[in-house]
Each structure stands twice: as structure tokens, then as C-alpha cells.
Design an enzyme around this catalytic site. Structure first.
Site, PDB file in Angstrom:
ATOM      1  N   GLY A   1       7.234   5.332   7.958  1.00 46.32           N
ATOM      2  CA  GLY A   1       6.422   6.538   8.045  1.00 46.32           C
ATOM      3  C   GLY A   1       6.654   7.229   9.378  1.00 46.32           C
ATOM      4  N   SER A   2       5.653   7.946   9.819  1.00 45.60           N
ATOM      5  CA  SER A   2       5.832   8.771  11.013  1.00 45.60           C
ATOM      6  C   SER A   2       5.798   7.932  12.292  1.00 45.60           C
ATOM      7  CB  SER A   2       4.707   9.812  11.069  1.00 45.60           C
ATOM      8  OG  SER A   2       3.464   9.156  11.128  1.00 45.60           O
ATOM      9  N   THR A   3       6.451   8.457  13.320  1.00 40.12           N
ATOM     10  CA  THR A   3       6.457   7.784  14.622  1.00 40.12           C
ATOM     11  C   THR A   3       5.035   7.699  15.174  1.00 40.12           C
ATOM     12  OG1 THR A   3       8.751   8.325  15.079  1.00 40.12           O
ATOM     13  CG2 THR A   3       7.345   7.961  16.990  1.00 40.12           C
TER      14      THR A   3
ATOM     15  N   LYS B   1       0.856  -1.195   0.000  1.00 40.73           N
ATOM     16  CA  LYS B   1       0.000   0.000   0.000  1.00 40.73           C
ATOM     17  C   LYS B   1       0.888   1.240   0.000  1.00 40.73           C
ATOM     18  CE  LYS B   1      -1.664   2.836   2.760  1.00 40.73           C
ATOM     19  NZ  LYS B   1      -1.603   4.078   1.950  1.00 40.73           N
TER      20      LYS B   1
ATOM     21  N   GLU C   1      10.015   1.559  10.523  1.00 37.32           N
ATOM     22  CA  GLU C   1      11.098   2.521  10.264  1.00 37.32           C
ATOM     23  C   GLU C   1      10.443   3.887  10.354  1.00 37.32           C
ATOM     24  OE1 GLU C   1      13.079   5.106   8.797  1.00 37.32           O
ATOM     25  OE2 GLU C   1      13.406   4.095   6.875  1.00 37.32           O
TER      26      GLU C   1
ATOM     27  N   GLY D   1       3.349   4.874  13.531  1.00 31.77           N
ATOM     28  CA  GLY D   1       4.016   3.652  14.021  1.00 31.77           C
ATOM     29  C   GLY D   1       3.452   3.217  15.365  1.00 31.77           C
TER      30      GLY D   1
ATOM     31  N   CYS E   1      14.033  10.623   6.191  1.00 26.19           N
ATOM     32  CA  CYS E   1      13.981  10.341   7.637  1.00 26.19           C
ATOM     33  C   CYS E   1      15.365  10.417   8.278  1.00 26.19           C
ATOM     34  CB  CYS E   1      13.297   9.014   7.912  1.00 26.19           C
ATOM     35  SG  CYS E   1      13.884   7.700   6.859  1.00 26.19           S
TER      36      CYS E   1
ATOM     37  N   GLU F   1      10.777  16.798  14.576  1.00 26.67           N
ATOM     38  CA  GLU F   1      11.082  16.408  13.201  1.00 26.67           C
ATOM     39  C   GLU F   1      10.328  17.343  12.254  1.00 26.67           C
ATOM     40  OE1 GLU F   1       9.690  12.595  11.618  1.00 26.67           O
ATOM     41  OE2 GLU F   1      11.576  12.420  10.539  1.00 26.67           O
TER      42      GLU F   1
HETATM   43  P1  ADP Z   1       3.593  11.205   6.804  1.00 24.63           P
HETATM   44  O1  ADP Z   1       3.274  11.808   8.136  1.00 24.63           O
HETATM   45  O2  ADP Z   1       5.005  11.367   6.416  1.00 24.63           O
HETATM   46  O3  ADP Z   1       2.593  11.505   5.723  1.00 24.63           O
HETATM   47  P2  ADP Z   1       2.400   8.754   7.597  1.00 24.63           P
HETATM   48  O4  ADP Z   1       3.037   7.988   8.682  1.00 24.63           O
HETATM   49  O5  ADP Z   1       1.141   9.506   7.897  1.00 24.63           O
HETATM   50  O6  ADP Z   1       3.521   9.664   7.005  1.00 24.63           O
HETATM   51  O7  ADP Z   1       2.067   7.829   6.357  1.00 24.63           O
HETATM   52  C1  ADP Z   1       2.915   6.806   5.894  1.00 24.63           C
HETATM   53  C2  ADP Z   1       2.064   5.696   5.314  1.00 24.63           C
HETATM   54  O8  ADP Z   1       1.195   5.210   6.336  1.00 24.63           O
HETATM   55  C3  ADP Z   1       1.146   6.107   4.167  1.00 24.63           C
HETATM   56  O9  ADP Z   1       1.058   5.005   3.265  1.00 24.63           O
HETATM   57  C4  ADP Z   1      -0.195   6.331   4.858  1.00 24.63           C
HETATM   58  O10 ADP Z   1      -1.316   6.164   4.015  1.00 24.63           O
HETATM   59  C5  ADP Z   1      -0.148   5.249   5.915  1.00 24.63           C
HETATM   60  N1  ADP Z   1      -0.977   5.537   7.109  1.00 24.63           N
HETATM   61  C6  ADP Z   1      -1.307   6.732   7.641  1.00 24.63           C
HETATM   62  N2  ADP Z   1      -2.052   6.585   8.753  1.00 24.63           N
HETATM   63  C7  ADP Z   1      -2.202   5.239   8.930  1.00 24.63           C
HETATM   64  C8  ADP Z   1      -2.873   4.430   9.906  1.00 24.63           C
HETATM   65  N3  ADP Z   1      -3.527   4.950  10.931  1.00 24.63           N
HETATM   66  N4  ADP Z   1      -2.801   3.069   9.765  1.00 24.63           N
HETATM   67  C9  ADP Z   1      -2.113   2.511   8.752  1.00 24.63           C
HETATM   68  N5  ADP Z   1      -1.480   3.224   7.804  1.00 24.63           N
HETATM   69  C10 ADP Z   1      -1.520   4.567   7.877  1.00 24.63           C
END
Ligand code: ADP
Length: 478
Positions: free
Chosen positions: A226-228, A174, A248, A231, A282, A379
Site C-alpha cells: 500500500g502507500s508509503t 484483509k 511493499e 507503511g 506501484c 506519486e
Molecule cells: P491507498 O492509499 O492506495 O488507498 P492504503 O495504504 O491507504 O492505500 O491502503 C492499503 C491497505 O491498507 C488497505 O487494505 C487499507 O484498508 C489498509 N490501511 C489503510 N490505513 C491503514 C492503517 N492505518 N493501518 C493498517 N492498515 C491500513
């Protein structure tokens, strides 16, 4: 409109939902993609489960899997120019970066892990029981959901797909909703490489699609970059079936510039370390601890080098710095910059949007930053360089380790013992001495503490995508 790939066939979302992706260089619409909902997630997970159990994949000889991965690398290179342009349009990165980093990095990842397919070994262990043979097997984890971010969409997809497939898993990838297009193209190429249907499934969509995958009881593992904050959410989601997680996450890498450093080389390296991909990395160097004796010189040279970078659309061959990913993200970067000024940091250059279409932000350098300021802690994920001074090298380790993050760090010095003593004491997954941050398929990538769980790349990725089984045999008479 691009479709979802489920069980080998391309189809729209079950409920017909779509979303739009934009060119960040001018804000124009690039295309629309199917937006996967819960019904599509169920179908994709079921397709991946069926493929996982199918002998066509489960019993495929390792060297055949290797050939398929190698073929993906060849196809990525054959379509390299198309992929590079698509990445530049969707993500904004300069075309030179897409051509020299994104596409070759993607192909090399598939080649590196093609080599691993035939080398995923177990071992014979000397257990204490008499007349007992014990050996271990490394087996695929199962159905893996791979959730990727928007900053290096194609390359990070490869970081997850290549080892997951090398180990014999089946996957649902995804991509981020801001940058789905190169992952769609990659999924098409993977289809042409000859993987059995259902081994690789693709769901485009946003946070809700990712959440449905992460909560799904028949997904065995999630690998997320993606973001902490997200995560942490995934840790909760995974609790239902205790699925495996590789995370990560965010970073705020310190870059330490010692008094003896070659300042011109440090400036050249740190401009790249901080501003590569407009700081949307990152591992970007994001707080600069400079020996006070050299701080003014470093700051003024960094500011001059940053201000001289040519901003523009990634497709323009003169561009050195592309746009940020979205207006929303630019507003977030600008908010961090305003707060830094309000908290007393001295703005040396930049600090504002560029007056042209697209989401451009001028590279920004702050002097007189202190550890308590938000700009030294949060960040930003943008083109912002906060410079802090230090007097005593002994205080550096505590300051560098003072945040919750631990993804990367950098040290600039001519003194080998300073470099390696600091490298040992800094709590980060990667330390770069006199060089910019680079990933490489052959070595580890990942973070300490709130920067994540587990490691990608190198032999460590094999750990991430396998379960270890012990097999015991009693050799004596029963
Ligand atoms: P950023 O803050 O850099 O946009 P995110 O961590 O929000 O990064 O997003 C990274 C990935 O995680 C994207 O593919 C996003 O669609 C997905 N994502 C965002 N929120 C969720 C969630 N609650 N559960 C699963 N995946 C998510």
C-alpha cells in the site's frame, strides 16, 4: 452481503457493521461486506493461533501442504471467468487484463509456491567448536496479517497467501475496502481446497481493521502492500511486540529513453508501462527522462498513443483503459495535474475528467517538466506522463535516484553497456530494460528506501515468511 471467515466459519461482524463496495465504471453499488471490528480481529487472531499450534497444520507433511496449494491454483482456474468478471466490476480493470494477468498470475503464484513446500531446507554449518554439530531449521513465523491494496486485489492476495501458507504460517487476510470481493471468493475456494479451519481467516474492513491487526500483540508478522504513509504507520504499530514487517510501498519509477532508443518501440512499451491499469500500479513508469534530441518526437508520439486509447467500462471488450478506483482518487489525480500546470509544465494531451458516469480520467501527457516540479516527484498513481529532458547521460543516475522511492526503473536503449551500467547504479528493486514492468513468481519484487522493506516472490519470499533457528549439539562426552 459477504461475511467474515474466522476459524472455518462464515459470520457477520460481531457488532453487525457493514460497508459498501462500488463499481468504479458507473459508481453503482456492487455489494455490502461485513466490517470487522476489534472483537472480530481478536477472534480471528485467536483462531489463527489455535490453528498454528494444531498438529493438523503444524505437523502436516510438506507434500500435503503442496497439494493444498496446487488445489487452490486449480480452483482459481476453474472459477477463472467468475473471478475475472468480479475483479473487473470491483476494481475497474479491463476484462482482458483480469483474464490474462490477474487470474493466471494468481494461479501461477499458488503453483510456484506449492513447489517450494518440499524445498524449505536448512543447512549444516561448519562451526569452530570441536565435536559440535550445528544445523539450521527454517520455521514458520507464526500468525501473519496480510493487508492488501485495491489496485490488483486478487493477484496481490496470492503474492502473500501462497508463500505464507507454503512456509506453514497461519494467516488473516484483509483486502482493501474498495475491492474486497475477489478476496472473499478466493477465501471460499481456499476453504474448498481442504486447509484445516483457522489456517486462513478473512476480515473485510477498512483502515481501522488493518490497524487493529497491525497493533495486535499476538500477530507475529504483517505483510503489507500500500502507500508509503500507511507503511510508516505500520512501523510504529509493530513496535509493541516487534512483529516482523514486509512492506511493499509507493514508487515513482523513472523511465530513461536514450538517444539511440528505438522510439516507436519505446513509445509502445512506455504507454503500457505508464498507463497499464490506468497508471494504478506501484511500479508504473511515472517520470520520463528523454535525451533532449529525441524529447519532442517521444512526447508527441506518446501523446498520440495515449489519446488513442479507448476508455470505457472494463466489461466492454473494446476497452483499453478503465476508470480510476473512486471519485476521491480521481480528485487526487486531478489535483496533481492542476498543480503541474500551475508550476509551468506544458499540457500536451488529457488533463481532465471524462464526461460520463464512473471515475474516468483522460490519459495525460506533460512536456517541459523539471525535477523540482511536484509532478516529477509525487506519486500520482494515475494516467499521467511527465516528460523531462536530459543533455548529459552522466547526470541521469543522480536524477533517477533523487527521490525517496526505489521500487522500479526502466531503460530504453540499443546500447548494452549503457543499459547495464545504468541498471547497476539505479537504486531500485527492479530494473526493466526495453520492456514494461512485469512481476513473476520466480523472482524478486520489492523496493529500496521508502519503497519498502523486504522482498516478495521467488526464494526471497521464503526468507520473508520463515524464522531461522540454529540447533547446536555437543557430540563429545558431556
Ligand atoms: P491507498 O492509499 O492506495 O488507498 P492504503 O495504504 O491507504 O492505500 O491502503 C492499503 C491497505 O491498507 C488497505 O487494505 C487499507 O484498508 C489498509 N490501511 C489503510 N490505513 C491503514 C492503517 N492505518 N493501518 C493498517 N492498515 C491500513
Amino acid at each position: 452481503m459477504t461475511d467474515l471467515l474466522i476459524g472455518g466459519s462464515w459470520r457477520p461482524a460481531a457488532d453487525g457493521a457493514e460497508f459498501t463496495t462500488f463499481d468504479p465504471a458507473d459508481g453503482s453499488v456492487l455489494g455490502t461486506c461485513a466490517k470487522a471490528g476489534a472483537a472480530d480481529v481478536d477472534l480471528a487472531v485467536a483462531a489463527a493461533r489455535t490453528a498454528f499450534d494444531d498438529p493438523a497444520w503444524a505437523e502436516m507433511p510438506a507434500h500435503t501442504r503442496a497439494r493444498l496449494l496446487w488445489r487452490v491454483a486449480d480452483l482459481v482456474e476453474e472459477h477463472g471467468e467468475e473471478l475475472a468478471e468480479l475483479e473487473t466490476r470491483d476494481n475497474g480493470q479491463p476484462l482482458a487484463v483480469a483474464r490474462t494477468v490477474t487470474v493466471p498470475g494468481t494461479a501461477e503464484h499458488f503453483r510456484y509456491f506449492a513447489g517450494w513446500c518440499t524445498k524449505i531446507e536448512g543447512s549444516v554449518l561448519p562451526v569452530a567448536y570441536p565435536d559440535t554439530l550445528h544445523y539450521t531449521r527454517r520455521e514458520p513465523v507464526g500468525v501473519c496479517a496480510l493487508i492488501t491494496p485495491w489496485n490488483f486485489p486478487l493477484m496481490i492476495a496470492a503474492w502473500k497467501l501462497a508463500p505464507a501458507l507454503a512456509c506453514g504460517n497461519t494467516v488473516i487476510i484483509k483486502p482493501a475496502e474498495q475491492t474486497p470481493l475477489t478476496t472473499v471468493k478466493l477465501a471460499q475456494l481456499i476453504g474448498r481446497a481442504g486447509f484445516p479451519p483457522g489456517v486462513v481467516n478473512l476480515l473485510t474492513g477498512g483502515a481501522a481493521t488493518g490497524a487493529a491487526l497491525a497493533e495486535h500483540p499476538d500477530v507475529d508478522k504483517v505483510s503489507f502492500t500500500g502507500s508509503t504513509a500507511v507503511g510508516r504507520t505500520l512501523v510504529h504499530y509493530s513496535a509493541g511486540n516487534l512483529k516482523r514487517l514486509t512492506l511493499e510501498l509507493g514508487g515513482k519509477a523513472p523511465s530513461i529513453i536514450a538517444a539511440d532508443a528505438d522510439i516507436d518501440a519505446a513509445v509502445a512499451g512506455n504507454v503500457q508501462g505508464a498507463l497499464f491499469n490506468s497508471g494504478q500500479v506501484c511500479a508504473a513508469y511515472a517520470r520520463f527522462y528523454v535525451d533532449r534530441k529525441r524529447a519532442d518526437e517521444f512526447t508527441s508520439k506518446m501523446a498520440a498513443a495515449a489519446a488513442a486509447l479507448r476508455l470505457g467500462p472494463g466489461l466492454d471488450p473494446d476497452t483499453q483503459l478503465g476508470p480510476l478506483i473512486s471519485e476521491e482518487h480521481r480528485a487526487s489525480v486531478d489535483g496533481h495535474v492542476s498543480l503541474a500546470t500551475a508550476q509551468g509544465a506544458t499540457l500536451v494531451t488529457g488533463g481532465d475528467r471524462v464526461d460520463r458516469p464512473g471515475f474516468f480520467y483522460r490519459p495525460t501527457v506533460f512536456a517541459d517538466v523539471t525535477d523540482e516540479m511536484s509532478i516529477a516527484q509525487d506519486e500520482v498513481f494515475g494516467p499521467v506522463v511527465p516528460v523531462l529532458a536530459y543533455d548529459d547521460p552522466d547526470e541521469l543516475v543522480a536524477r533517477a535516484n533523487g527521490l525517496e522511492y526505489g521500487l522500479a526503473a526502466s531503460i530504453w536503449t540499443d546500447d548494452l553497456s549503457t543499459a547495464h551500467r545504468l541498471a547497476a547504479r539505479i537504486r531500485a528493486g527492479a530494473v526493466f530494460i526495453n520492456m514494461i514492468h512485469v512481476p513473476d513468481a520466480a523472482t524478486t519484487w520489492g523496493g529500496y528506501r521508502a519503497s519498502g522493506w523486504g522482498r516478495e516472490m521467488g526464494p526471497y519470499a521464503i526468507d520473508a515468511y520463515t524464522e531461522v533457528k540454529g540447533v547446536w549439539t555437543h557430540l563429545g562426552k558431556p
